[in-house]
Design an enzyme around this catalytic site. Structure first.
Site, PDB file in Angstrom:
ATOM      1  N   LYS A 161       5.806  -2.541  -1.262  1.00 54.75           N
ATOM      2  CA  LYS A 161       5.408  -3.938  -1.035  1.00 54.75           C
ATOM      3  C   LYS A 161       3.912  -4.045  -0.736  1.00 54.75           C
ATOM      4  O   LYS A 161       3.220  -4.873  -1.304  1.00 54.75           O
ATOM      5  CB  LYS A 161       6.186  -4.553   0.133  1.00 54.75           C
ATOM      6  CG  LYS A 161       7.654  -4.781  -0.130  1.00 54.75           C
ATOM      7  CD  LYS A 161       8.285  -5.658   0.933  1.00 54.75           C
ATOM      8  CE  LYS A 161       8.223  -5.063   2.330  1.00 54.75           C
ATOM      9  NZ  LYS A 161       9.000  -3.821   2.482  1.00 54.75           N
ATOM     10  N   ARG A 187      11.664 -11.757   7.577  1.00 57.16           N
ATOM     11  CA  ARG A 187      12.481 -10.547   7.613  1.00 57.16           C
ATOM     12  C   ARG A 187      13.904 -10.838   8.056  1.00 57.16           C
ATOM     13  O   ARG A 187      14.695  -9.925   8.194  1.00 57.16           O
ATOM     14  CB  ARG A 187      11.843  -9.555   8.581  1.00 57.16           C
ATOM     15  CG  ARG A 187      11.396  -8.236   7.940  1.00 57.16           C
ATOM     16  CD  ARG A 187      10.824  -7.378   9.028  1.00 57.16           C
ATOM     17  NE  ARG A 187      10.505  -6.042   8.657  1.00 57.16           N
ATOM     18  CZ  ARG A 187       9.346  -5.633   8.145  1.00 57.16           C
ATOM     19  NH1 ARG A 187       8.406  -6.499   7.873  1.00 57.16           N
ATOM     20  NH2 ARG A 187       9.142  -4.354   7.915  1.00 57.16           N
ATOM     21  N   ARG A 210       3.774   8.805   2.556  1.00 51.18           N
ATOM     22  CA  ARG A 210       2.809   7.701   2.657  1.00 51.18           C
ATOM     23  C   ARG A 210       1.722   7.987   3.693  1.00 51.18           C
ATOM     24  O   ARG A 210       2.001   8.491   4.776  1.00 51.18           O
ATOM     25  CB  ARG A 210       3.571   6.433   3.046  1.00 51.18           C
ATOM     26  CG  ARG A 210       2.667   5.245   3.300  1.00 51.18           C
ATOM     27  CD  ARG A 210       3.387   3.975   3.126  1.00 51.18           C
ATOM     28  NE  ARG A 210       4.373   3.721   4.171  1.00 51.18           N
ATOM     29  CZ  ARG A 210       5.137   2.633   4.179  1.00 51.18           C
ATOM     30  NH1 ARG A 210       5.027   1.747   3.223  1.00 51.18           N
ATOM     31  NH2 ARG A 210       6.013   2.445   5.141  1.00 51.18           N
ATOM     32  N   ARG A 258       1.993   6.789   9.579  1.00 52.15           N
ATOM     33  CA  ARG A 258       2.478   5.827  10.578  1.00 52.15           C
ATOM     34  C   ARG A 258       3.557   6.467  11.450  1.00 52.15           C
ATOM     35  O   ARG A 258       4.401   7.197  10.938  1.00 52.15           O
ATOM     36  CB  ARG A 258       3.083   4.610   9.864  1.00 52.15           C
ATOM     37  CG  ARG A 258       2.060   3.662   9.335  1.00 52.15           C
ATOM     38  CD  ARG A 258       2.652   2.640   8.388  1.00 52.15           C
ATOM     39  NE  ARG A 258       3.863   1.990   8.861  1.00 52.15           N
ATOM     40  CZ  ARG A 258       4.433   0.954   8.236  1.00 52.15           C
ATOM     41  NH1 ARG A 258       3.897   0.477   7.136  1.00 52.15           N
ATOM     42  NH2 ARG A 258       5.536   0.413   8.705  1.00 52.15           N
TER      43      ARG A 258
HETATM   44  P1  AMP Z   1       5.794  -3.303   7.760  1.00 53.71           P
HETATM   45  O1  AMP Z   1       4.372  -2.880   7.668  1.00 53.71           O
HETATM   46  O2  AMP Z   1       6.087  -4.587   7.013  1.00 53.71           O
HETATM   47  O3  AMP Z   1       6.763  -2.199   7.421  1.00 53.71           O
HETATM   48  O4  AMP Z   1       6.059  -3.665   9.307  1.00 53.71           O
HETATM   49  C1  AMP Z   1       5.922  -2.693  10.308  1.00 53.71           C
HETATM   50  C2  AMP Z   1       6.658  -3.108  11.560  1.00 53.71           C
HETATM   51  O5  AMP Z   1       6.111  -4.341  12.068  1.00 53.71           O
HETATM   52  C3  AMP Z   1       8.145  -3.391  11.382  1.00 53.71           C
HETATM   53  O6  AMP Z   1       8.931  -2.205  11.409  1.00 53.71           O
HETATM   54  C4  AMP Z   1       8.403  -4.296  12.584  1.00 53.71           C
HETATM   55  O7  AMP Z   1       8.435  -3.541  13.788  1.00 53.71           O
HETATM   56  C5  AMP Z   1       7.143  -5.141  12.636  1.00 53.71           C
HETATM   57  N1  AMP Z   1       7.278  -6.363  11.786  1.00 53.71           N
HETATM   58  C6  AMP Z   1       6.560  -6.650  10.672  1.00 53.71           C
HETATM   59  N2  AMP Z   1       6.931  -7.827  10.149  1.00 53.71           N
HETATM   60  C7  AMP Z   1       7.918  -8.304  10.953  1.00 53.71           C
HETATM   61  C8  AMP Z   1       8.738  -9.476  10.925  1.00 53.71           C
HETATM   62  N3  AMP Z   1       8.623 -10.382   9.952  1.00 53.71           N
HETATM   63  N4  AMP Z   1       9.645  -9.628  11.926  1.00 53.71           N
HETATM   64  C9  AMP Z   1       9.771  -8.726  12.903  1.00 53.71           C
HETATM   65  N5  AMP Z   1       9.057  -7.575  12.984  1.00 53.71           N
HETATM   66  C10 AMP Z   1       8.138  -7.369  12.011  1.00 53.71           C
END
Ligand code: AMP
Length: 219
Positions: free
Chosen positions: A13, A88, A127, A161
């Protein structure tokens, strides 16, 4: 264009969002990147969410929705945006609909990136992200940087990460199936979902996405 990108963690993504946003001339809005930026800058929000991100949990809706609304209210998002990682869950999807409705807008499309689960795990394990700019993403095997550990774009240090460790990945995948996948059905009812296979070389996936999106120029 107002686009939402969905797909499991590791579907690509972030990579596709950055490329598509550039091609379409709209900002890439990633709630994950916004949280990580807050954490690295040591803000109050960053301190509040740090532990949740480390464990791969979901940040509470009111915090996430407020942050996303704030970002989408900025002038560069006035004519469109590409959302990555938000919404989400159904509550966030409803909040986004309301928010857009207040401005007389609605989503153009929801781009669903489909990837087999074993591929997802491989992608996440390799990654590497740039510390200086969370939009710069590499993979030790599929998209290696010219110099190991160094970002090709800005020279920043590359790191893995915390939430890309195997146990946490499994938890994030479970959460994806439970909480996030239902939004595809929610958006399908609105006729917004476009599904593409997110396998193969990165530029081919970008082309596939551009060809599938309404109004997009795939040339
Ligand atoms: P991502 O980079 O999209 O994988 O997001 C990393 C982390 O940020 C996720 O595992 C959640 O802990 C938090 N996070 C990101 N977007 C959301 C969302 N829309 N709702 C809740 N937590 C989020």
């Amino acid at each position: 264009m107002r686009i939402v990108l969905v797909g499991p963690p590791g579907a690509g993504k972030g990579t596709q969002a950055a490329l598509l946003a550039e091609r379409l001339g709209i900002p890439h809005v990633s709630t994950g990147n916004l949280f990580r930026d807050n954490i690295s800058q040591g803000t109050e929000l960053g301190r509040e969410v740090q532990q949740i991100l480390r464990e791969g949990g979901l940040v509470p809706d009111e915090v996430t929705i407020a942050m996303a609304a704030d970002r989408l209210a900025q002038p560069d998002a006035g004519d469109g945006f590409l959302l990555d990682g938000f919404p989400r869950n159904i509550a966030q999807a409803q909040a986004l609909d309301e928010l857009l409705g207040e401005g007389g807008h609605k989503l153009t499309a929801v781009l669903d990136l489909e990837v087999p689960e074993d591929e997802v795990v491989k992608r996440i394990a390799g990654r590497r992200m740039c510390r200086k700019n969370s939009g710069h993403v590499f993979h030790v095997e599929y998209a290696p940087p010219a110099v190991p550990g160094v970002c090709d774009v800005c020279g920043g240090e590359l790191y893995q990460r915390d939430d890309d460790q195997e146990d946490t990945v499994r938890h994030r995948l479970e959460l994806y199936h439970q909480e996030t996948e239902p939004i595809i059905g929610y958006y399908r009812e609105q006729g917004l979902v476009v599904t593409i296979a997110a396998l193969g070389p990165v530029p081919e996936i970008t082309q596939r996405a551009l060809a599938a999106l309404p109004e997009a120029d795939a040339a």
